[in-house]
Design an enzyme around this catalytic site. Structure first.
Site, PDB file in Angstrom:
ATOM      1  N   PHE A  52       0.745  -1.123   0.034  1.00 55.30           N
ATOM      2  CA  PHE A  52       0.151   0.050  -0.158  1.00 55.30           C
ATOM      3  C   PHE A  52       0.894   1.234   0.014  1.00 55.30           C
ATOM      4  O   PHE A  52       0.489   2.243  -0.467  1.00 55.30           O
ATOM      5  CB  PHE A  52      -0.957   0.058   1.280  1.00 55.30           C
ATOM      6  N   GLU A 128       8.942   5.202  22.087  1.00 54.59           N
ATOM      7  CA  GLU A 128       7.460   4.429  22.870  1.00 54.59           C
ATOM      8  C   GLU A 128       7.168   3.051  21.764  1.00 54.59           C
ATOM      9  O   GLU A 128       7.326   3.501  20.321  1.00 54.59           O
ATOM     10  CB  GLU A 128       6.633   5.212  23.101  1.00 54.59           C
ATOM     11  N   LYS A 130       5.073   1.283  19.114  1.00 48.10           N
ATOM     12  CA  LYS A 130       4.120   1.803  17.800  1.00 48.10           C
ATOM     13  C   LYS A 130       3.142   0.624  17.972  1.00 48.10           C
ATOM     14  O   LYS A 130       3.186  -0.782  17.358  1.00 48.10           O
ATOM     15  CB  LYS A 130       4.682   1.789  16.593  1.00 48.10           C
ATOM     16  N   ARG A 151     -10.055   8.054  14.800  1.00 47.62           N
ATOM     17  CA  ARG A 151      -9.128   8.962  13.800  1.00 47.62           C
ATOM     18  C   ARG A 151      -9.926   9.173  12.434  1.00 47.62           C
ATOM     19  O   ARG A 151      -9.829  10.432  12.142  1.00 47.62           O
ATOM     20  CB  ARG A 151      -7.883   8.478  13.723  1.00 47.62           C
ATOM     21  N   GLU A 187      -4.095   4.387  21.062  1.00 49.04           N
ATOM     22  CA  GLU A 187      -4.453   3.172  20.328  1.00 49.04           C
ATOM     23  C   GLU A 187      -5.259   2.186  21.104  1.00 49.04           C
ATOM     24  O   GLU A 187      -5.042   1.904  22.288  1.00 49.04           O
ATOM     25  CB  GLU A 187      -3.395   2.558  19.767  1.00 49.04           C
ATOM     26  N   LYS A 326       9.512   0.896  11.705  1.00 48.07           N
ATOM     27  CA  LYS A 326       8.809  -0.360  11.839  1.00 48.07           C
ATOM     28  C   LYS A 326       9.801  -1.591  11.608  1.00 48.07           C
ATOM     29  O   LYS A 326      10.902  -1.462  10.882  1.00 48.07           O
ATOM     30  CB  LYS A 326       8.011  -0.220  10.834  1.00 48.07           C
TER      31      LYS A 326
END
Length: 351
Positions: A52, A128, A130, A151, A187, A326
């Site tokens: 993506f 922190e 993810k 969101r 989250e 990531k």
């Protein structure tokens, strides 16, 4: 194999057909909108995050090179997420942004270098996890939960206030010394154990299984019948606090304060002042994530002092003072990711 060739008349010869630049842009927009729908509305993604991101970056580069085809409704101008028809739509008081990301430590080092050279003061960072979940904004007034909004597209989201009242880690009434009004963003994640149990039940009933704990959390949160929701064990993990007249100086301080108000906070949050220390956090968290009860897919590195964040500002969709590193994914090589973050750095800092 025939390579793609850009011709003078803005025509691309690709394999066995001709496609104009405009057609290529429109095709990418349609594909990305469909993938967004699959991901955010149907909770059934059909391509990986990397695939993506690659399509999105391709579209960004085409729109940059050919501004005559610019469209304010293009996916490149939107923050990931969508508005559903089953919930009331609410405009965010303050916009919710996305994050730029990288998979390469040398690119992360370039970002740290740009931050340090831009700011005159000594810079500290906050690392922190993810969290791999659903972004949400909770508004508190006088210590009471007032509203919960997903969101969505960053400007507006779904009102899920009634649906989150059963989540144990979202306090309906705060404790301690808290601001009179503020938004706390974070989250919502589904524990790994609950994800496995939920998928087993669905399989036993002959229903399709969820692709990830993130999609399962989203589906549980937005289940139309509140009484049939499977969200009691969902976990809310805060990652920012916004509001007026907040007596908070750093990002890490805001997260620690949230803990005193009754929120669950990760114990993998660290304040650091060098790139080497950031790398240590990445390595440590990469090991510790296997022990966590919920999924994470990387580390978010933020400039810690709020005055520095204000000085650095934002791009159209993301803060300049934060980036997500990531973890490697098994479905593509690290080398393939070099294009994305470098292009972003070049655009933001003029490198």
């Amino acid at each position: 194999m025939v390579k793609s060739i850009t011709c003078r008349k803005k025509v691309v010869y690709h394999l066995d057909f001709y496609m104009t630049i405009q057609d290529q842009i429109l095709t990418l927009r349609r594909e990305l909108r469909k993938h967004n729908e699959n991901y955010y509305l149907l909770d059934a993604p059909t391509i990986s995050d990397f695939e993506f991101d690659k399509k999105l970056e391709q579209l960004k580069q085409l729109e940059k090179k050919y501004p005559e085809y610019n469209d304010i409704n293009s996916p490149t101008h939107q923050v990931g997420g969508a508005i559903t028809k089953n919930f009331k739509t609410i405009v965010h008081t303050r916009r919710m942004y996305t994050l730029e990301n990288t998979y390469l430590k040398n690119e992360l080092q370039d970002w740290v270098g740009q931050i340090s050279s831009t700011l005159s003061d000594k810079v500290s960072f906050c690392c922190e996890p993810k969290y791999d979940g659903i972004s949400i904004s909770l508004t508190y007034k006088h210590g009471n939960l007032w509203r919960a909004i997903t969101r969505g597209d960053g400007l507006q989201g779904d009102d899920v206030t009634a649906h989150i009242s059963n989540i144990k880690t979202i306090p309906l009434k705060l404790i301690g010394n808290y601001p009179q009004k503020f938004d706390i963003r974070g989250e919502i994640v589904m524990p790994k154990v609950d994800f496995e149990i939920l998928n087993k039940k669905r399989k036993d009933r002959g229903e399709s299984e969820y692709n990830s704990s993130q999609s399962a959390a989203s589906a549980s949160l937005k289940f139309e019948n509140i009484h049939e929701m499977s969200c009691k064990n969902l976990i809310f993990l805060p990652y920012s606090i916004v509001g007026k007249d907040l007596t908070i100086n750093t990002h890490s301080e805001s997260i620690y304060m949230a803990k005193t108000w009754g929120f669950k906070v990760s114990n993998l949050i660290s304040e650091v002042s060098s790139f080497d220390a950031i790398v240590n956090c990445i390595n440590d968290t990469s090991i510790e994530r296997q022990k966590l009860p919920y999924d994470i897919d990387g580390i978010v590195i933020k400039v810690n002092h709020l005055t520095h964040q204000k000085e650095l500002g934002f791009t159209e969709n993301a803060p300049k003072w934060a980036v997500a590193f990531k973890f490697e994914s098994s479905d593509f090589s690290l080398k393939e990711n070099e294009w994305s973050f470098k292009n972003w750095l070049n655009g933001v800092w003029g490198a």
